[in-house]
Motif scaffolding. Structure first.
Motif, PDB file in Angstrom:
ATOM      1  N   THR A  37     -24.704  81.800  81.184  1.00 23.46           N
ATOM      2  CA  THR A  37     -24.494  82.280  82.551  1.00 23.46           C
ATOM      3  C   THR A  37     -23.057  82.746  82.772  1.00 23.46           C
ATOM      4  O   THR A  37     -22.103  82.060  82.408  1.00 23.46           O
ATOM      5  N   GLU A  38     -22.921  83.916  83.381  1.00 21.32           N
ATOM      6  CA  GLU A  38     -21.625  84.453  83.797  1.00 21.32           C
ATOM      7  C   GLU A  38     -21.561  84.461  85.324  1.00 21.32           C
ATOM      8  O   GLU A  38     -22.550  84.776  85.985  1.00 21.32           O
ATOM      9  N   HIS A  39     -20.382  84.154  85.869  1.00 15.68           N
ATOM     10  CA  HIS A  39     -20.153  84.261  87.310  1.00 15.68           C
ATOM     11  C   HIS A  39     -19.028  85.256  87.575  1.00 15.68           C
ATOM     12  O   HIS A  39     -18.033  85.294  86.845  1.00 15.68           O
ATOM     13  N   PHE A  40     -19.193  86.033  88.643  1.00 12.58           N
ATOM     14  CA  PHE A  40     -18.198  87.029  89.035  1.00 12.58           C
ATOM     15  C   PHE A  40     -17.754  86.728  90.469  1.00 12.58           C
ATOM     16  O   PHE A  40     -18.588  86.641  91.379  1.00 12.58           O
ATOM     17  N   LEU A  41     -16.454  86.575  90.655  1.00 13.42           N
ATOM     18  CA  LEU A  41     -15.870  86.359  91.983  1.00 13.42           C
ATOM     19  C   LEU A  41     -14.711  87.330  92.170  1.00 13.42           C
ATOM     20  O   LEU A  41     -14.078  87.735  91.190  1.00 13.42           O
ATOM     21  N   THR A  42     -14.422  87.659  93.412  1.00 13.66           N
ATOM     22  CA  THR A  42     -13.294  88.571  93.652  1.00 13.66           C
ATOM     23  C   THR A  42     -12.625  88.266  94.980  1.00 13.66           C
ATOM     24  O   THR A  42     -13.203  87.578  95.835  1.00 13.66           O
ATOM     25  N   ASP A  43     -11.398  88.747  95.121  1.00 14.30           N
ATOM     26  CA  ASP A  43     -10.628  88.670  96.366  1.00 14.30           C
ATOM     27  C   ASP A  43     -10.605  87.254  96.937  1.00 14.30           C
ATOM     28  O   ASP A  43     -10.947  87.013  98.090  1.00 14.30           O
ATOM     29  N   LEU A  44     -10.161  86.320  96.111  1.00 15.03           N
ATOM     30  CA  LEU A  44     -10.066  84.918  96.527  1.00 15.03           C
ATOM     31  C   LEU A  44      -8.947  84.708  97.536  1.00 15.03           C
ATOM     32  O   LEU A  44      -9.025  83.817  98.380  1.00 15.03           O
ATOM     33  N   HIS A  45      -7.879  85.461  97.409  1.00 17.79           N
ATOM     34  CA  HIS A  45      -6.777  85.491  98.375  1.00 17.79           C
ATOM     35  C   HIS A  45      -6.337  84.092  98.815  1.00 17.79           C
ATOM     36  O   HIS A  45      -6.205  83.808 100.009  1.00 17.79           O
ATOM     37  N   GLY A  46      -6.108  83.231  97.840  1.00 20.97           N
ATOM     38  CA  GLY A  46      -5.495  81.940  98.143  1.00 20.97           C
ATOM     39  C   GLY A  46      -6.393  80.901  98.779  1.00 20.97           C
ATOM     40  O   GLY A  46      -5.914  79.836  99.165  1.00 20.97           O
ATOM     41  N   GLU A  47      -7.696  81.156  98.882  1.00 20.38           N
ATOM     42  CA  GLU A  47      -8.609  80.183  99.501  1.00 20.38           C
ATOM     43  C   GLU A  47      -9.035  79.164  98.448  1.00 20.38           C
ATOM     44  O   GLU A  47     -10.153  79.158  97.940  1.00 20.38           O
ATOM     45  N   ASP A  48      -8.132  78.256  98.121  1.00 23.18           N
ATOM     46  CA  ASP A  48      -8.335  77.348  97.002  1.00 23.18           C
ATOM     47  C   ASP A  48      -9.452  76.331  97.234  1.00 23.18           C
ATOM     48  O   ASP A  48     -10.192  75.983  96.322  1.00 23.18           O
ATOM     49  N   GLU A  49      -9.595  75.842  98.470  1.00 22.40           N
ATOM     50  CA  GLU A  49     -10.588  74.806  98.731  1.00 22.40           C
ATOM     51  C   GLU A  49     -12.002  75.375  98.598  1.00 22.40           C
ATOM     52  O   GLU A  49     -12.885  74.760  97.994  1.00 22.40           O
ATOM     53  N   ALA A  50     -12.219  76.566  99.148  1.00 26.42           N
ATOM     54  CA  ALA A  50     -13.529  77.211  99.016  1.00 26.42           C
ATOM     55  C   ALA A  50     -13.807  77.566  97.555  1.00 26.42           C
ATOM     56  O   ALA A  50     -14.932  77.401  97.066  1.00 26.42           O
ATOM     57  N   PHE A  51     -12.775  78.035  96.845  1.00 23.65           N
ATOM     58  CA  PHE A  51     -12.930  78.368  95.431  1.00 23.65           C
ATOM     59  C   PHE A  51     -13.305  77.123  94.625  1.00 23.65           C
ATOM     60  O   PHE A  51     -14.214  77.159  93.780  1.00 23.65           O
ATOM     61  N   ASP A  52     -12.632  76.029  94.894  1.00 15.28           N
ATOM     62  CA  ASP A  52     -12.920  74.779  94.193  1.00 15.28           C
ATOM     63  C   ASP A  52     -14.379  74.367  94.411  1.00 15.28           C
ATOM     64  O   ASP A  52     -15.064  73.933  93.475  1.00 15.28           O
ATOM     65  N   HIS A  53     -14.860  74.527  95.637  1.00 13.94           N
ATOM     66  CA  HIS A  53     -16.244  74.162  95.943  1.00 13.94           C
ATOM     67  C   HIS A  53     -17.223  75.054  95.177  1.00 13.94           C
ATOM     68  O   HIS A  53     -18.230  74.567  94.635  1.00 13.94           O
ATOM     69  N   VAL A  54     -16.937  76.344  95.132  1.00 12.46           N
ATOM     70  CA  VAL A  54     -17.807  77.279  94.411  1.00 12.46           C
ATOM     71  C   VAL A  54     -17.874  76.930  92.926  1.00 12.46           C
ATOM     72  O   VAL A  54     -18.948  76.965  92.308  1.00 12.46           O
ATOM     73  N   ILE A  55     -16.740  76.557  92.340  1.00 13.17           N
ATOM     74  CA  ILE A  55     -16.714  76.191  90.919  1.00 13.17           C
ATOM     75  C   ILE A  55     -17.478  74.893  90.691  1.00 13.17           C
ATOM     76  O   ILE A  55     -18.261  74.772  89.739  1.00 13.17           O
ATOM     77  N   ARG A  56     -17.286  73.918  91.559  1.00 17.69           N
ATOM     78  CA  ARG A  56     -17.979  72.632  91.408  1.00 17.69           C
ATOM     79  C   ARG A  56     -19.498  72.782  91.517  1.00 17.69           C
ATOM     80  O   ARG A  56     -20.253  72.120  90.802  1.00 17.69           O
ATOM     81  N   THR A  57     -19.937  73.621  92.412  1.00 16.60           N
ATOM     82  CA  THR A  57     -21.372  73.779  92.660  1.00 16.60           C
ATOM     83  C   THR A  57     -21.993  74.885  91.823  1.00 16.60           C
ATOM     84  O   THR A  57     -23.210  75.094  91.893  1.00 16.60           O
ATOM     85  N   ALA A  58     -21.162  75.585  91.060  1.00 18.79           N
ATOM     86  CA  ALA A  58     -21.616  76.746  90.288  1.00 18.79           C
ATOM     87  C   ALA A  58     -22.314  77.751  91.194  1.00 18.79           C
ATOM     88  O   ALA A  58     -23.331  78.349  90.836  1.00 18.79           O
TER      89      ALA A  58
END
Length: 657
Positions: A37-58
């Protein structure tokens, strides 16, 4: 047959028929495993908490796996709580302990469930790959449990005894934590970040730290990433711009606490210089409760001070480097400082402020001594920050202007085009580049700007062009209307006309033309970020009859009112392409206590016959390796090469078991 010299070299690794045959069998088996599985994300713009949640939950993958595995056997609430435990094991266990839920029976049930999930998640990988991901403390135990069934003949007691012993000796919590992180790690094999980690939000440094620890990720640079690369290398305009944007969103902590950038000289200068100036247009975009009025005013003063410094430095660069062809107006030279007006395109506009205490109308681009001192201090801080250096090195090492992967093309912004759909040329040092060649040239220059620091005047100016140039693949607009937004109320002056690519990409033939430019066929997809998709206004991320996907859905909070959602994750697994849209993430605490899920909808873009490793880029390499090995096998069988006894290598043997 390949040259005998090549086969001789290969024979050192595979010295006889048995070793060659074994490797051919191994590689052929791997080729028929499901595509990872590959995941693609873009334009995170410093939103670390939301990014962390996305990574944890895949990005919802793990929730769906739990549904698939347990189906109707578990209540929805039980599945939700199991998911939260896997996503946030330490925090959830603490909560469960406080509620006295963690009985021996609970542990036994939970351990069996997480082991079952891990079995399913790891099943698409080789034992060797899973083994390398195992946590050291429980590597042997987890490997045993993953390949045992608690109902297996003669092994039921063995399996149950392992579970019971983990509980009895007080290691159940540690085991759950470690296997939960293993599940998270195995759920997504490859992570692609299609640009713009920096700015807007306050946690870009935390995102990069998380990416540094990630097992396999890559980055396609966005314009904001290039901005920070250039600032870290000491480009004066990019340093000023990075500070200005940070102040605009009141993200002082990323500068001061994370990267050690001393803002005190700027604050002192700004408070003295702009004392009494209301600085209304420079008030930070920030939640009301984060700063009091006095603090917001000090930020606004610094914001105005660094903005004037930026405008002066930028206009000087435009005059010094006409070869950059930056289509911009000499703002400071067109101001009537007595009347408080500015003339743009033969139209006179009133300014929102006429307080320019550091500008000499006769020489408006000259920095005062105090401004020079402030800017030089900031440049010194940026270039000497060890943490920033390590983060920028990571961006250089893992980043690129574009990426071709498994038939898809990833880039952040655009391939500059004219209205007729032809690739536009950019002149660089006397030569013209367009299309793929342009991106390749800029890729080289970004790296050279980093590795040839003594020649920065030669390459660094092009980072500034990438940040704001009209034909920059990462920006692609006729101008950057920063000055107008601060000083002119008429919104007509704020308009930035996008490159023709952004309208032409709606057409399938244009997408196919771009794919062909990068030697990709019509089966591939173009994956972009950069321009937020205004979903609430009916805009779709799917363009060009499904050939092009814009996956900037407003991950950054600053854009969520515009988009109506809170970002996208594109998922490419063995079954095809899936686009998940997110709703606003309301914090880790809520995710743990309420089991909040941020996946609001799922759009299956492509569903076909299940893809295998042989259908991927890695598969192509393995197929070529198999062909080489078959030639070596023939060479042994035909007597062209003699078999040798393979030397015993204990470390390699242990690694292959």
């Amino acid at each position: 047959m390949r040259s005998i010299e090549y086969l001789k070299l290969l024979s050192k690794e595979y010295p006889n028929i048995a070793s060659v045959s074994s490797e051919i069998i191994n590689l052929q088996a791997i080729l028929n495993l499901p595509k990872a599985t590959e995941h693609f994300l873009t334009d995170l713009h410093g939103e670390d908490e939301a990014f962390d949640h996305v990574i944890r939950t895949a990005s919802g993958v793990l929730k769906r796996k739990i549904d698939d595995i347990f189906g109707d056997h578990l209540h929805e609430e039980d599945k939700k709580q199991l998911g939260v435990l896997i996503f946030y094991p330490e925090q959830k266990l603490k909560e469960l302990h406080e509620k006295n839920i963690t009985t021996p029976n609970w542990y036994k049930i939970t351990l069996n469930r997480v082991i079952n999930i891990c079995k399913v998640i790891s099943s698409k990988y080789t034992r060797s790959k899973v083994r390398k991901a195992l946590p050291k403390d429980f590597a042997y135990i987890i490997e045993e449990l993953l390949h045992l069934k608690n109902t297996q003949l003669n092994k039921e007691g063995y399996y149950n005894n392992i579970i019971n012993t983990i509980i009895e000796i007080g290691r159940a919590d540690d085991f759950i934590i470690q296997i939960s992180y293993l599940i998270q790690r195995l759920a997504v094999d490859k992570l692609h970040i299609v640009g713009d980690i920096f700015d807007r939000g306050n946690g870009a440094h935390k995102i990069i730290e998380r990416l540094i620890k990630h097992h396999d990720c890559d980055i396609q640079w966005g314009n904001h990433d290039i901005l920070w690369i250039g600032a870290a290398l000491g480009h004066p305009a990019l340093v000023a711009t990075a500070v200005r944007i940070t102040l605009r969103y009141a993200n002082l902590s990323i500068l001061e606490d994370s990267y050690g950038i001393n803002l005190r000289p700027l604050l002192t200068f700004a408070m003295n210089t702009y004392k009494g100036d209301p600085c209304e247009e420079f008030m930070p975009r920030v939640d009301k409760n984060l700063f009091n009025e006095s603090e917001k005013y000090m930020i606004a003063q610094m914001h105005k001070a660094i903005s004037i410094i930026q405008f002066k430095v930028e206009e000087k660069i435009m005059n010094e480097y006409p070869e950059l062809h930056i289509n911009n107006i000499d703002y400071l030279e067109n101001i009537n400082y007595e009347k408080g007006t500015i003339k743009l395109n033969n139209t006179v506009y009133s300014l929102t402020s006429n307080n320019f205490p550091t500008i000499d109308p006769k020489n408006p681009l000259n920095l005062t001594k105090e401004e020079s001192d402030v800017l030089n201090n900031l440049i010194k801080n940026f270039t000497e920050s060890e943490k920033l250096k390590s983060h920028i090195y990571f961006l250089i090492n893992k980043g690129s202007m574009y990426l071709k992967t498994n038939g898809n093309l990833l880039f952040h912004g655009c391939i500059p085009m004219n209205e007729e759909g032809n690739f536009e040329e950019v002149e660089i040092n006397g030569r013209k580049y367009k299309g793929r060649a342009l991106l390749d040239k800029f890729d080289v220059y970004v790296r050279k700007s980093y590795f040839h620091k003594n020649e920065n005047n030669k390459y660094l100016k092009w980072l500034w062009y990438l940040w704001r140039g009209e034909k920059s693949p990462l920006f692609g607009k006729n101008k950057m209307s920063t000055f107008e937004r601060y000083f002119i109320k008429n919104k007509e002056t704020h308009k930035e006309i996008k490159n023709s690519y952004y309208t032409l990409r709606e057409k399938e033939e244009i997408a196919l033309k771009v794919l062909d430019e990068f030697d990709l066929d019509e089966k591939g997809y173009i994956i972009n970020g950069h321009t937020p998709v205004k979903v609430k206004k009916g805009e779709s991320p799917i363009k060009a009859n499904g050939r092009l996907l814009v996956i900037d859905g407003g991950f950054c909070r600053a854009y969520q009112n515009t988009t109506g959602i809170a970002g996208y994750t594109l998922i490419f697994n063995s079954y095809g392409l899936v686009l998940n849209s997110h709703k606003k993430f309301e914090g880790t605490k809520k995710a743990i206590i309420e089991g909040q899920d941020i996946i609001s909808s799922t759009n299956v873009l492509k569903k076909a016959e299940r893809l295998k490793v042989k259908n991927t880029d890695i598969g192509k390499e393995l197929i070529k390796e198999v062909e080489d090995l078959k030639e070596l096998l023939e060479a042994y069988k035909n007597g062209v090469l003699k078999e040798k006894e393979k030397k015993f290598n204990i470390s390699k043997l242990l690694n292959s078991i």
